[in-house]
Design an enzyme around this catalytic site. Structure first.
Site, PDB file in Angstrom:
ATOM      1  N   SER A  63      26.821  49.181  -6.500  1.00 41.11           N
ATOM      2  CA  SER A  63      26.366  47.683  -6.971  1.00 41.11           C
ATOM      3  C   SER A  63      27.309  47.418  -8.265  1.00 41.11           C
ATOM      4  CB  SER A  63      24.977  47.720  -7.402  1.00 41.11           C
ATOM      5  OG  SER A  63      24.097  47.389  -6.017  1.00 41.11           O
ATOM      6  N   LYS A  66      29.340  44.332  -8.157  1.00 41.69           N
ATOM      7  CA  LYS A  66      28.761  42.927  -8.567  1.00 41.69           C
ATOM      8  C   LYS A  66      29.361  42.490  -9.892  1.00 41.69           C
ATOM      9  CE  LYS A  66      24.214  43.316  -6.401  1.00 41.69           C
ATOM     10  NZ  LYS A  66      24.317  44.652  -5.759  1.00 41.69           N
ATOM     11  N   SER A 121      20.174  42.983 -10.036  1.00 44.97           N
ATOM     12  CA  SER A 121      20.920  43.595  -8.730  1.00 44.97           C
ATOM     13  C   SER A 121      20.793  43.168  -7.374  1.00 44.97           C
ATOM     14  CB  SER A 121      20.998  45.158  -8.849  1.00 44.97           C
ATOM     15  OG  SER A 121      22.412  45.671  -8.045  1.00 44.97           O
ATOM     16  N   LYS A 234      26.545  47.914 -15.745  1.00 45.64           N
ATOM     17  CA  LYS A 234      25.963  47.763 -14.438  1.00 45.64           C
ATOM     18  C   LYS A 234      25.823  49.024 -13.732  1.00 45.64           C
ATOM     19  CE  LYS A 234      24.409  45.301 -11.100  1.00 45.64           C
ATOM     20  NZ  LYS A 234      23.653  46.426 -10.669  1.00 45.64           N
TER      21      LYS A 234
END
Length: 554
Positions: A63, A66, A121, A234
């Protein structure tokens, strides 16, 4: 003979005592050990890699993908645009993956979607943003690869906006650090990614809305993982990718980016060790503040003490930074200047200066030409040669050097200026289309000053014109008087009368006229004239009524 050797020994000792010791540059610090398969610590200000492990090996990002998705959406969409969730966006995700609970037909603005994607997320939100931005997930993946390539990524390929498992979806620690570096230069991204909570609007599954929190534990002060100075980051995880983590933190002007790939539940520990290492062993400086060899162009138009007035139109890019070990100095670096600029060079850049420390690049800046000085005018070439005793060398790659300090080969350059950093001698060769300094100075005068000068000049012209017109009128009148005087003199001369006799006659005439006027005021009445039918003038006697009205004389 013994006395001779004694004298030589004394001289050698004196020379040794007088010669200052040459201190070696501090060694580049060794980075900490990390448990993750790949990792890197990058100075976001200069782009310097401080330490790393397998930084160019390809791993699944999960993720943290992103971050790139958010950057592309921010650059291509208005935050108030409405995103409608399609069936493909909602259901084209792995079962049990991160979600914000959006359903088919739900609508949210781009801003709300970005918060849901970065903090929660949410994978379905990443899909919806991709479809909204590019029309389809596949088209958005193309945008992702184009953006990554523009940032200098060479080890990556992206297949979807969320980071879910795909054999064609991978990146390296170095590429991910470059992507994060660009993202954390975007104020909108930082504002969203650093948020501690956010309230999403009502949706089909959440009629009252919902509050979301970031998944990055280092942002939360109530957790043991909290890290002072953190700006954001993140998290990511899949069974194939393992734990992935991107973190950005800043202290004392040093902004660091740590990336951990394929971690094994030690991603927070690895990240903390990397950040602690960077903040304790390195410092970040503005190049224009510490490099006097080049920065003096903007200050006193000299380089290494030599006057270079023709280079006054150049200045060093002010926001460029260099990263050095805490005990090191700018003089411990070797600087190289080049004129073969890449297409992505800043506008008005004429040269690039890079700094190396123990073979690694630690900083990069640009020599810029002032935009208001770019006119078509050629400045004569100015050359300040090196002393004949100064050795010059040429490396195999064509890069020249002076006393071991490299500088660029100037033979293929249109705008040439060669600087030897860290030496006592400097060679400067200028052949640039720069304007005359006087013209350049005039172009920087504010418009208000030109308006005031124009008004003053117009007023002066009007006043001057009035004075000149009056002067011409007086001169014409004087000329006319002189002409009349000469004509009178000529007539008097023709009839045989001198000017003096004429003046006497004229004075006598004036006296007689005055006497007549004084007698007329003493008469009991004035004569009255009548005009007969033929137009002749006759004097008539006063009537009886006129006599009665006349003043009585004693």
């Amino acid at each position: 003979m013994k006395r001779f050797f004694s004298i030589l020994l004394c001289l050698a000792l004196c020379v040794a005592l007088r010669t200052p010791p040459v201190l070696a540059a501090p060694a580049w610090p060794d980075g900490p050990e990390i448990s993750a398969e790949g990792g890197i610590l990058l100075d976001a200000g200069s782009g310097t890699v401080l330490c790393g492990k397998n930084i160019h090996e390809a791993y699944y990002p999960a993720s943290i993908t992103k971050i790139l998705t958010a950057l592309i959406v921010i650059e291509n969409c208005d935050l108030d645009e409405t995103v409608t969730f399609s069936r493909n966006a909602v259901y084209n995700v792995e079962s049990g993956s991160s979600s914000a609970g959006l359903d088919v037909g739900d609508e949210m603005c781009v801003r709300d979607c970005l918060y849901a994607m970065l903090l929660k997320s949410a994978n379905e939100v990443a899909n919806a943003l991709a479809e909204h931005t590019a029309g389809s997930i596949e088209a958005f993946a193309e945008m992702m690869n184009e953006k990554a390539a523009s940032l200098g990524c060479v080890d990556s390929h992206f297949a979807n906006p969320s980071g879910l498992n795909n054999p064609e979806h991978y990146t390296s620690a170095y590429d991910m650090a470059l992507i994060a570096q660009a993202a954390f230069e975007n104020d909108t991204f930082v504002a969203i990614d650093s948020t501690l909570y956010y309230d999403l609007p009502a949706t089909k599954r959440s009629p009252d809305g919902s509050r979301i929190y970031p998944g990055h534990k280092m942002l939360k002060k109530n957790l043991a993982e909290y890290y002072p100075g953190i700006l954001g980051g993140k998290t990511g995880y899949t069974s194939l990718a393992g734990n992935t983590l991107v973190t950005c933190a800043e202290r004392d002007g040093l902004r660091l980016i740590a990336v951990v790939l394929n971690g094994h539940q030690t991603h927070y520990t690895d990240t903390r060790n990397l950040l602690d290492f960077g903040f304790s062993h390195f410092r970040s400086c503005r190049i224009a503040d510490v490099d006097t060899n080049y920065a003096s162009i903007a200050n006193d138009m000299t380089i290494a003490g030599l006057p270079t007035a023709d280079l006054s139109i150049l200045y060093m890019k002010e926001d460029s930074r260099i990263t050095l070990p805490v005990a090191a100095d700018i003089t411990d670096t070797a600087s190289v200047i080049t004129y073969n600029l890449s297409p992505d060079a800043p506008a008005h850049a004429v040269a690039q200066i890079s700094y190396e420390y123990e073979g690694r690049t630690v900083g990069l800046t640009w020599l810029m030409r002032r935009a208001d000085d770019m006119v078509e005018e050629t400045v004569p070439e100015v050359t300040i040669p090196l002393p004949e005793s100064t050795p010059q060398e040429t490396a195999a790659d064509g890069t020249a050097s002076v006393n071991g300090t490299p500088f660029a080969d100037q033979t293929n350059s249109t705008d040439e200026m060669t600087l030897a950093a860290g030496t006592d001698s400097t060679v400067i060769s200028v052949n640039t289309d720069s304007p005359n300094p006087v013209i350049a100075a005039l172009t920087r005068v504010p418009n208000s000053v030109w308006i005031a000068l124009t008004v003053i000049l117009a007023t002066a012209v009007l006043i001057g014109g009035a004075i000149y017109a009056r002067y011409r009128t007086e001169k014409q009148e004087e000329s006319d008087r002189e002409q009349r005087y000469h004509r009178r003199q000529k007539r008097l001369h023709d009839i045989g009368i001198s000017a003096a006799d004429f003046d006497l006659l004229l004075q006598k005439k004036r006296n007689e006229s005055q006497q007549k006027r004084s007698r007329s005021w003493n008469l009991p009445w004035k004569s009255k004239r009548s005009v007969n039918e033929t137009g002749s003038m006759e004097n008539s006697s006063p009537s009886e009524s006129e006599k009665e009205e006349a003043p009585h004389q004693p």
